[in-house]
Design an enzyme around this catalytic site. Structure first.
Site, PDB file in Angstrom:
ATOM      1  N   CYS A   2      39.302  33.769  32.446  1.00  0.00           N
ATOM      2  CA  CYS A   2      39.352  33.565  31.075  1.00  0.00           C
ATOM      3  C   CYS A   2      38.749  34.972  30.380  1.00  0.00           C
ATOM      4  O   CYS A   2      37.668  35.388  30.746  1.00  0.00           O
ATOM      5  CB  CYS A   2      38.473  32.234  30.587  1.00  0.00           C
ATOM      6  SG  CYS A   2      39.010  30.803  31.284  1.00  0.00           S
ATOM      7  N   ARG A  27      42.804  38.481  32.398  1.00  0.00           N
ATOM      8  CA  ARG A  27      41.790  37.688  33.118  1.00  0.00           C
ATOM      9  C   ARG A  27      42.223  36.238  33.131  1.00  0.00           C
ATOM     10  O   ARG A  27      41.481  35.302  33.754  1.00  0.00           O
ATOM     11  CB  ARG A  27      40.347  37.756  32.055  1.00  0.00           C
ATOM     12  CG  ARG A  27      39.859  39.108  31.713  1.00  0.00           C
ATOM     13  CD  ARG A  27      38.840  38.945  30.827  1.00  0.00           C
ATOM     14  NE  ARG A  27      37.594  38.253  31.397  1.00  0.00           N
ATOM     15  CZ  ARG A  27      36.698  38.681  32.302  1.00  0.00           C
ATOM     16  NH1 ARG A  27      36.796  39.895  32.480  1.00  0.00           N
ATOM     17  NH2 ARG A  27      35.919  37.936  32.866  1.00  0.00           N
ATOM     18  N   TRP A  74      42.311  30.833  32.304  1.00  0.00           N
ATOM     19  CA  TRP A  74      42.614  30.829  33.495  1.00  0.00           C
ATOM     20  C   TRP A  74      42.140  29.108  34.008  1.00  0.00           C
ATOM     21  O   TRP A  74      41.016  29.148  34.182  1.00  0.00           O
ATOM     22  CB  TRP A  74      42.100  31.743  34.570  1.00  0.00           C
ATOM     23  CG  TRP A  74      42.703  31.792  35.887  1.00  0.00           C
ATOM     24  CD1 TRP A  74      43.823  32.315  36.426  1.00  0.00           C
ATOM     25  CD2 TRP A  74      41.998  31.225  37.049  1.00  0.00           C
ATOM     26  NE1 TRP A  74      43.903  32.107  37.682  1.00  0.00           N
ATOM     27  CE2 TRP A  74      42.892  31.490  38.131  1.00  0.00           C
ATOM     28  CE3 TRP A  74      41.043  30.372  37.476  1.00  0.00           C
ATOM     29  CZ2 TRP A  74      42.692  31.068  39.389  1.00  0.00           C
ATOM     30  CZ3 TRP A  74      40.760  29.654  38.623  1.00  0.00           C
ATOM     31  CH2 TRP A  74      41.490  30.357  39.750  1.00  0.00           C
ATOM     32  N   ASN A 100      34.082  30.732  29.330  1.00  0.00           N
ATOM     33  CA  ASN A 100      34.570  31.162  30.514  1.00  0.00           C
ATOM     34  C   ASN A 100      33.589  30.926  31.613  1.00  0.00           C
ATOM     35  O   ASN A 100      32.577  31.224  31.639  1.00  0.00           O
ATOM     36  CB  ASN A 100      34.864  32.760  30.404  1.00  0.00           C
ATOM     37  CG  ASN A 100      34.752  33.453  31.618  1.00  0.00           C
ATOM     38  OD1 ASN A 100      35.422  32.811  32.627  1.00  0.00           O
ATOM     39  ND2 ASN A 100      34.321  34.724  31.809  1.00  0.00           N
ATOM     40  N   GLY A 101      34.031  30.198  32.754  1.00  0.00           N
ATOM     41  CA  GLY A 101      33.173  29.840  33.791  1.00  0.00           C
ATOM     42  C   GLY A 101      33.509  28.385  34.214  1.00  0.00           C
ATOM     43  O   GLY A 101      34.550  27.810  33.774  1.00  0.00           O
ATOM     44  N   GLU A 485      46.878  45.397  53.058  1.00  0.00           N
ATOM     45  CA  GLU A 485      47.108  45.424  51.553  1.00  0.00           C
ATOM     46  C   GLU A 485      48.412  45.533  51.058  1.00  0.00           C
ATOM     47  O   GLU A 485      48.848  44.837  50.098  1.00  0.00           O
ATOM     48  CB  GLU A 485      46.314  47.022  51.210  1.00  0.00           C
ATOM     49  CG  GLU A 485      46.485  47.310  49.700  1.00  0.00           C
ATOM     50  CD  GLU A 485      45.809  46.272  48.762  1.00  0.00           C
ATOM     51  OE1 GLU A 485      45.210  45.397  49.092  1.00  0.00           O
ATOM     52  OE2 GLU A 485      46.152  46.707  47.566  1.00  0.00           O
ATOM     53  N   LYS A 489      49.901  42.812  48.379  1.00  0.00           N
ATOM     54  CA  LYS A 489      50.520  43.358  47.136  1.00  0.00           C
ATOM     55  C   LYS A 489      51.964  42.829  46.962  1.00  0.00           C
ATOM     56  O   LYS A 489      52.510  42.172  46.002  1.00  0.00           O
ATOM     57  CB  LYS A 489      50.954  44.863  47.131  1.00  0.00           C
ATOM     58  CG  LYS A 489      49.847  45.890  47.078  1.00  0.00           C
ATOM     59  CD  LYS A 489      49.417  46.007  45.457  1.00  0.00           C
ATOM     60  CE  LYS A 489      48.343  44.901  45.052  1.00  0.00           C
ATOM     61  NZ  LYS A 489      46.789  45.244  45.469  1.00  0.00           N
ATOM     62  N   GLU A 492      51.659  38.974  46.017  1.00  0.00           N
ATOM     63  CA  GLU A 492      51.083  38.922  44.692  1.00  0.00           C
ATOM     64  C   GLU A 492      52.150  38.943  43.359  1.00  0.00           C
ATOM     65  O   GLU A 492      52.247  38.433  42.651  1.00  0.00           O
ATOM     66  CB  GLU A 492      50.000  39.854  44.317  1.00  0.00           C
ATOM     67  CG  GLU A 492      48.628  39.561  44.842  1.00  0.00           C
ATOM     68  CD  GLU A 492      47.343  40.744  44.460  1.00  0.00           C
ATOM     69  OE1 GLU A 492      46.394  40.449  44.092  1.00  0.00           O
ATOM     70  OE2 GLU A 492      47.847  41.846  44.948  1.00  0.00           O
ATOM     71  N   HIS A 508      51.281  38.340  69.689  1.00  0.00           N
ATOM     72  CA  HIS A 508      50.591  37.255  70.108  1.00  0.00           C
ATOM     73  C   HIS A 508      50.825  36.012  68.874  1.00  0.00           C
ATOM     74  O   HIS A 508      50.072  35.375  68.436  1.00  0.00           O
ATOM     75  CB  HIS A 508      49.027  37.505  69.575  1.00  0.00           C
ATOM     76  CG  HIS A 508      48.663  38.381  71.142  1.00  0.00           C
ATOM     77  ND1 HIS A 508      48.682  38.012  72.447  1.00  0.00           N
ATOM     78  CD2 HIS A 508      48.318  39.737  71.125  1.00  0.00           C
ATOM     79  CE1 HIS A 508      48.312  39.195  73.059  1.00  0.00           C
ATOM     80  NE2 HIS A 508      48.171  40.176  72.309  1.00  0.00           N
ATOM     81  N   LYS A 607      42.790  38.907  37.160  1.00  0.00           N
ATOM     82  CA  LYS A 607      42.322  40.010  37.560  1.00  0.00           C
ATOM     83  C   LYS A 607      40.752  40.062  37.740  1.00  0.00           C
ATOM     84  O   LYS A 607      40.345  40.556  38.651  1.00  0.00           O
ATOM     85  CB  LYS A 607      42.497  41.254  36.558  1.00  0.00           C
ATOM     86  CG  LYS A 607      42.059  42.630  37.304  1.00  0.00           C
ATOM     87  CD  LYS A 607      43.079  43.692  36.547  1.00  0.00           C
ATOM     88  CE  LYS A 607      42.602  45.072  37.378  1.00  0.00           C
ATOM     89  NZ  LYS A 607      43.272  44.837  38.711  1.00  0.00           N
TER      90      LYS A 607
HETATM   91  C1  G6P Z   1      41.546  39.396  42.321  1.00  0.00           C
HETATM   92  C2  G6P Z   1      42.269  40.516  41.758  1.00  0.00           C
HETATM   93  C3  G6P Z   1      42.573  41.712  43.055  1.00  0.00           C
HETATM   94  C4  G6P Z   1      41.177  41.925  43.262  1.00  0.00           C
HETATM   95  C5  G6P Z   1      40.218  40.863  43.547  1.00  0.00           C
HETATM   96  C6  G6P Z   1      38.602  41.398  43.661  1.00  0.00           C
HETATM   97  O1  G6P Z   1      41.848  38.683  42.989  1.00  0.00           O
HETATM   98  O2  G6P Z   1      43.581  39.952  41.282  1.00  0.00           O
HETATM   99  O3  G6P Z   1      43.265  42.513  42.495  1.00  0.00           O
HETATM  100  O4  G6P Z   1      41.190  42.754  44.421  1.00  0.00           O
HETATM  101  O5  G6P Z   1      40.144  40.005  42.367  1.00  0.00           O
HETATM  102  O6  G6P Z   1      38.261  41.821  42.458  1.00  0.00           O
HETATM  103  P1  G6P Z   1      37.105  43.102  42.431  1.00  0.00           P
HETATM  104  O7  G6P Z   1      37.157  43.346  40.799  1.00  0.00           O
HETATM  105  O8  G6P Z   1      35.880  42.590  42.631  1.00  0.00           O
HETATM  106  O9  G6P Z   1      37.409  44.318  42.941  1.00  0.00           O
END
Ligand code: G6P
Length: 612
Positions: A2, A27, A74, A100-101, A485, A489, A492, A508, A607
């Site tokens: 949020c 956010r 969010w 927010n929270g 990673e 990606k 996502e 396995h 994010k």
């Molecule tokens: C969310 C974001 C990711 C990020 C993760 C950790 O899931 O979408 O891109 O890696 O949070 O966030 P941070 O700000 O702690 O790296």
């Protein structure tokens, strides 16, 4: 999660709030809303969907006002819908609040209010808290500020709240615990945000509000108090952020811009720290704590998401170079287990945003047990940066695309420098290897720049595989976390189901998935395991899987076996992940775009994850 924005002052509040919300959509973007107070009283507009969708519906509405708040959501409590969108209004219709929270004990508070005859129009914890505040205000015949302080003492959970009172149109009251709140100080005006982006063209002076503080914000006055009604000192920080850094700058998406920024962001991260010719690494946070780092019994890395993958690579690098045992923990698991943390352990917290709730709490827990906390953070002034004992910023600049790209490579650059510095001081690395790695690190921006020139090759590969429903990413050694990673990606950004695995481990289980429809991405740059990964490619080919391989320049073996290859400049295996991850970022980006996905704001993601 949020985004919250507020404004009070002589300017028109609405355009500042809408622009600020667009900048904070990273956010959350389930629904949007604004509340303004003007001569027609309290105006609340809210809607399911993104900020631009609300903006369209508001054309022609009485939006002129000099005080207002806005929210991009969010969802936590209640599905994304118009009625669950913020701001919420109190039973009397006089108060409006954004939040927010998560209010964890909202069920209990709601029951108390239901018993008193309150009814609710949404499913949110926010509406409960707002009415709880109003009930206290009414019963105690006290000011809104006082009622908020009393209410927050009863609240369990995390929050930033901004509250407007129709009867008091010259004040915004804000409070925080566990979620970020920045207040920008202008001339006769104040700006509020979850981060500083809504205010950067207006002021460079900001105050980061601390937990359990309540801010009483008027156009020409800002007062901070604790929940005990005592005035708190305002610590003003100078912002080091330019408007251009948060705009797309000609790119179609922030994600693409941020991928292409990496030669500069990695350079900015190394600049002033690494001097290969002189053989030095200057990192004040590391230097100030060098004894503890050298003598650490153990290093525990806590992080989430992409930052956790950076931690996995760091585990390999630190153990190899510094001979210190390293454990990498998901912050969300670490905080709820009963982990063994002793005095003399060093905890490295990695976070782009510096606000991830689980990482924050994990650090607090480790701190209580006597560990030294070293924060590796991108957002300057963020909560993790502030509660760490020492740290290093990644200097990647604002990352707006929800999926992390440039922050990841900057994290790797910082972690590698840190490992090299500790190894040098500890005497666990030879002079020759130390020097070689310093020069190689210095060359990374140039190598990244050169591979980005061939980004179109990845676009062609993306076209070919955009119809896949699943994908496998495989790597060994330092490239195993890179494979993780790459898989993260892809899922996502393109919603293709993807899994990352150590290449040998695929025998396995995941090998059962292989058929002529399954793309298997190998991160197969030249390293000690090259011959092994060649065998793994053979195993996939023998089962008719489609192989896409990221290989080093000069590799003459894999091109003859793989269906598609992308060549990257050669690098030592410790340095390679900073380079080999970039084609994977591009692959997910181009597949996402080809499938018509919203790559900057993938569904359901946010994010900055400020709820657990
Ligand atoms: C969310 C974001 C990711 C990020 C993760 C950790 O899931 O979408 O891109 O890696 O949070 O966030 P941070 O700000 O702690 O790296």
């Amino acid at each position: 999660m949020c985004g919250i924005v507020g404004y009070i002052g002589p300017r028109e509040a609405y355009p500042i709030i809408i622009t600020g919300l667009k900048r904070q959509e990273y956010r959350g973007y389930d629904s949007t809303g604004v509340a303004l107070i003007n001569r027609d009283g309290l105006q609340v507009y809210k809607k399911k969907g993104k900020v631009a969708e609300l903006e369209e519906t508001l054309l022609g509405k009485p939006l002129s006002a000099h005080i207002g708040i806005g929210h991009t959501r969010w969802a936590t409590h209640g599905e994304p819908s118009d009625r669950n969108a913020h701001p919420h209004t109190s039973a009397s219709g006089k108060l409006a609040m954004i939040h927010n929270g998560i209010i964890e004990n909202y069920g209990q508070l709601k029951q108390e209010l239901l018993n008193k005859g309150y009814t609710f129009t949404s499913d949110t914890d926010t509406e409960v808290l707002l009415n709880f505040i109003e009930e206290i205000k009414k019963n105690n015949k006290c000011s809104l500020e006082e009622a908020i302080r009393i209410a927050l003492k009863r609240v369990a959970g995390a929050y930033v709240i901004l509250v407007l009172d129709a009867d008091n149109p010259d004040t915004i009251i804000a409070a925080r615990k566990g979620s970020p709140l920045v207040i920008g100080i202008g001339k006769g005006e104040h700006f509020l945000g979850s981060d500083a982006t809504p205010m950067i063209e207006y002021t460079k002076e900001v105050v980061y509000v601390n937990d359990y503080e309540v801010a009483i914000v008027k156009a020409d006055e800002l007062i901070l108090k604790n929940l005990g009604n005592e005035r708190q000192t305002l610590y003003i920080t100078k912002l080091d952020m330019e408007l251009a850094a948060i705009e797309k700058g000609g790119y179609d998406h922030f994600m693409l811009k941020e991928i292409f920024e990496q030669p500069h962001t990695i350079y900015d991260c190394l600049r002033g720290r690494l001097d290969a010719k002189a053989g030095t690494i200057t990192m004040k946070g590391v230097q100030d704590n060098i004894e503890q780092l050298i003598n650490a019994n153990r290093i525990i890395i806590v992080a989430c998401g992409t930052s956790w993958h950076a931690g996995l690579i760091a585990e390999y690098v630190i153990e190899e170079l510094c001979r210190i045992p390293v454990e990498v923990e998901y912050a969300s698991e670490f905080r709820y287990r009963n982990p063994i943390v002793n005095k003399g352990d060093v905890v490295i917290a990695i976070s782009q945003s510096g606000e991830t709730a689980d990482t924050l709490v994990a650090i607090e827990k480790a701190k209580e047990n006597g560990a030294i906390i070293f924060g590796i953070v991108n957002v300057v002034g963020s909560s993790i940066a502030r509660i760490s004992h020492a740290g290093a910023y990644t200097h990647a600049g604002p990352e707006i695309g929800v999926a992390s790209t440039k922050a990841f490579t900057a994290q790797l650059a910082v972690l590698t420098m840190m490992a090299l510095k500790i190894a040098k001081e500890k005497g666990t690395i030879t002079e020759e290897y130390y020097s070689k790695l310093l020069f190689e690190l210095e060359d990374v921006p140039e190598k990244v720049e050169s591979l980005l020139k061939n980004a179109d090759e990845i676009k062609t590969i993306a076209e070919k595989y955009k119809g896949a429903s699943d994908a496998l990413f495989l790597g060994r050694g330092y490239n195993f976390p890179v494979a993780l990673e790459g898989a993260l990606k892809l899922k996502e950004i393109s919603y293709i189901h993807a899994e990352g695995y150590p290449a040998a481990e695929m025998k396995h289980g995941p090998i059962a998935l292989v058929d002529e429809n399954l793309p298997v991405v190998f991160v197969a740059t030249k390293d000690a395991y090259h011959a092994k990964i060649v065998s793994n490619i053979q195993e996939i080919k023998a089962r008719k899987g489609k192989v896409i391989a990221i290989i080093s320049e000069g590799d003459e073996v894999i091109p003859g076996m793989a269906d598609d290859v992308f060549v990257v400049p050669p690098a030592d295996e410790i340095i390679a992940p900073m380079i080999s991850v970039i084609p994977l970022q591009l692959l997910s980006y181009y597949i996402g775009v080809a499938k018509g996905c919203d790559v900057d704001k993938p569904r359901n993601l946010a994010k900055s994850v400020t709820v657990e």
